[in-house]
Design a protein around this motif. Structure first.
Motif, PDB file in Angstrom:
ATOM      1  N   THR A 140       4.167   9.014  18.514  1.00 51.21           N
ATOM      2  CA  THR A 140       2.878   8.868  18.114  1.00 51.21           C
ATOM      3  C   THR A 140       2.547  10.084  17.115  1.00 51.21           C
ATOM      4  OG1 THR A 140       1.875   8.193  20.302  1.00 51.21           O
ATOM      5  CG2 THR A 140       0.378   9.556  18.964  1.00 51.21           C
ATOM      6  N   LEU A 141       2.164   9.823  16.110  1.00 49.42           N
ATOM      7  CA  LEU A 141       2.025  10.869  14.827  1.00 49.42           C
ATOM      8  C   LEU A 141       0.615  11.019  14.620  1.00 49.42           C
ATOM      9  CD1 LEU A 141       4.923   9.073  12.692  1.00 49.42           C
ATOM     10  CD2 LEU A 141       4.998  11.194  14.135  1.00 49.42           C
ATOM     11  N   THR A 142       0.279  12.264  14.330  1.00 48.49           N
ATOM     12  CA  THR A 142      -1.225  12.663  14.035  1.00 48.49           C
ATOM     13  C   THR A 142      -1.079  13.209  12.664  1.00 48.49           C
ATOM     14  OG1 THR A 142      -1.873  12.665  16.284  1.00 48.49           O
ATOM     15  CG2 THR A 142      -3.493  13.650  14.636  1.00 48.49           C
ATOM     16  N   ALA A 143      -1.793  12.208  11.713  1.00 45.56           N
ATOM     17  CA  ALA A 143      -1.682  12.975  10.401  1.00 45.56           C
ATOM     18  C   ALA A 143      -2.995  13.915  10.326  1.00 45.56           C
ATOM     19  CB  ALA A 143      -2.129  11.742   9.535  1.00 45.56           C
ATOM     20  N   LYS A 144      -2.751  14.692   9.035  1.00 42.43           N
ATOM     21  CA  LYS A 144      -3.721  15.546   8.734  1.00 42.43           C
ATOM     22  C   LYS A 144      -5.082  14.711   8.343  1.00 42.43           C
ATOM     23  CE  LYS A 144      -0.749  19.150   6.608  1.00 42.43           C
ATOM     24  NZ  LYS A 144      -0.129  19.765   5.952  1.00 42.43           N
ATOM     25  N   GLY A 160      -7.836  12.413   7.297  1.00 40.57           N
ATOM     26  CA  GLY A 160      -8.071  11.577   6.387  1.00 40.57           C
ATOM     27  C   GLY A 160      -6.964  11.019   5.469  1.00 40.57           C
ATOM     28  N   THR A 161      -5.715  11.362   6.183  1.00 40.92           N
ATOM     29  CA  THR A 161      -4.396  10.994   5.617  1.00 40.92           C
ATOM     30  C   THR A 161      -3.461  10.000   6.313  1.00 40.92           C
ATOM     31  OG1 THR A 161      -3.266  12.817   6.319  1.00 40.92           O
ATOM     32  CG2 THR A 161      -4.383  13.144   4.337  1.00 40.92           C
ATOM     33  N   GLY A 162      -4.189   9.330   7.557  1.00 40.55           N
ATOM     34  CA  GLY A 162      -3.460   8.389   8.147  1.00 40.55           C
ATOM     35  C   GLY A 162      -2.912   7.322   7.525  1.00 40.55           C
ATOM     36  N   GLY A 163      -3.845   6.812   6.443  1.00 40.55           N
ATOM     37  CA  GLY A 163      -3.353   5.625   5.560  1.00 40.55           C
ATOM     38  C   GLY A 163      -1.975   6.028   4.772  1.00 40.55           C
ATOM     39  N   GLU A 164      -1.904   7.134   4.311  1.00 44.11           N
ATOM     40  CA  GLU A 164      -0.854   7.688   3.324  1.00 44.11           C
ATOM     41  C   GLU A 164       0.420   7.598   4.251  1.00 44.11           C
ATOM     42  OE1 GLU A 164      -1.617  11.021   1.162  1.00 44.11           O
ATOM     43  OE2 GLU A 164      -3.653  10.957   1.121  1.00 44.11           O
ATOM     44  N   LEU A 165       0.227   8.168   5.564  1.00 43.29           N
ATOM     45  CA  LEU A 165       1.402   8.368   6.530  1.00 43.29           C
ATOM     46  C   LEU A 165       1.700   6.865   7.051  1.00 43.29           C
ATOM     47  CD1 LEU A 165       3.242  10.093   8.574  1.00 43.29           C
ATOM     48  CD2 LEU A 165       1.380   9.900  10.225  1.00 43.29           C
ATOM     49  N   THR A 166       0.890   6.074   7.028  1.00 44.26           N
ATOM     50  CA  THR A 166       1.411   4.656   7.533  1.00 44.26           C
ATOM     51  C   THR A 166       1.943   4.143   6.332  1.00 44.26           C
ATOM     52  OG1 THR A 166      -0.655   4.295   8.922  1.00 44.26           O
ATOM     53  CG2 THR A 166       0.295   2.391   7.953  1.00 44.26           C
ATOM     54  N   ASP A 167       1.485   4.004   5.205  1.00 43.42           N
ATOM     55  CA  ASP A 167       2.293   3.867   3.816  1.00 43.42           C
ATOM     56  C   ASP A 167       3.815   4.227   3.889  1.00 43.42           C
ATOM     57  OD1 ASP A 167       0.285   2.214   3.310  1.00 43.42           O
ATOM     58  OD2 ASP A 167      -0.689   3.573   1.728  1.00 43.42           O
ATOM     59  N   LEU A 168       3.883   5.686   4.249  1.00 42.96           N
ATOM     60  CA  LEU A 168       5.201   6.262   4.044  1.00 42.96           C
ATOM     61  C   LEU A 168       6.053   5.799   5.029  1.00 42.96           C
ATOM     62  CD1 LEU A 168       7.198   8.336   3.054  1.00 42.96           C
ATOM     63  CD2 LEU A 168       6.029  10.091   4.541  1.00 42.96           C
ATOM     64  N   LEU A 169       5.550   5.607   6.356  1.00 44.20           N
ATOM     65  CA  LEU A 169       6.443   5.080   7.285  1.00 44.20           C
ATOM     66  C   LEU A 169       6.855   3.447   6.902  1.00 44.20           C
ATOM     67  CD1 LEU A 169       4.252   6.360  10.348  1.00 44.20           C
ATOM     68  CD2 LEU A 169       6.691   6.808  10.078  1.00 44.20           C
ATOM     69  N   VAL A 184      -4.103   8.701  13.573  1.00 43.43           N
ATOM     70  CA  VAL A 184      -3.237   8.289  14.491  1.00 43.43           C
ATOM     71  C   VAL A 184      -2.361   7.086  14.562  1.00 43.43           C
ATOM     72  CG1 VAL A 184      -2.627   8.194  16.961  1.00 43.43           C
ATOM     73  CG2 VAL A 184      -4.205   9.928  16.143  1.00 43.43           C
ATOM     74  N   VAL A 185      -1.144   7.429  14.235  1.00 45.89           N
ATOM     75  CA  VAL A 185       0.037   6.271  13.826  1.00 45.89           C
ATOM     76  C   VAL A 185       0.877   6.099  14.909  1.00 45.89           C
ATOM     77  CG1 VAL A 185       1.525   5.372  12.138  1.00 45.89           C
ATOM     78  CG2 VAL A 185      -0.510   6.718  11.544  1.00 45.89           C
TER      79      VAL A 185
END
Length: 105
Positions: A10-14, A16-25, A54-55
């Motif tokens: 479970t990863l919690t992005a800064k 407003g950046t959950g979409g960016e984290l998802t794209d990176l993953l 949260v991703v």
């Protein structure tokens, strides 16, 4: 191939950046990256329904040794470094011993 080692993270992005984290993953599925490895039999990226920052990532590998070997490579380490800069807190991990299941995307 069957998964004999796995985990979920479970990863919690800064904020407003959950979409960016998802794209990176999801780049982990591209050729030459860990999720595209023949040893990775499950690589599932999900966003939380209640918190878009949260991703969740679930991975299944042929063995723990294969996972560690692939993640020691340059492509995986590049993704890990980029992820670290996007997180609001330390990831939470749960190890799994896969028994049986199904994945179709």
């Amino acid at each position: 191939m069957n998964a004999h080692y796995g985990f979920s993270a479970t990863l919690t992005a800064k904020p407003g950046t959950g979409g960016e984290l998802t794209d990176l993953l999801l780049t982990g599925l591209s050729d030459g990256n860990p999720g595209a490895s023949e040893y990775c039999v499950v690589y599932l990226v999900c966003r939380s329904a209640s918190d878009p920052d949260v991703v969740h990532v679930t991975e299944g590998w042929t063995s723990e040794e294969d996972h560690h070997r692939i993640f020691a490579g340059e492509a995986a380490q590049d993704i890990v470094r980029r992820i670290e800069g996007m997180l609001a807190q330390e990831p939470e991990y749960t190890d799994h011993v896969p028994v049986r299941g199904k994945a179709a995307f």
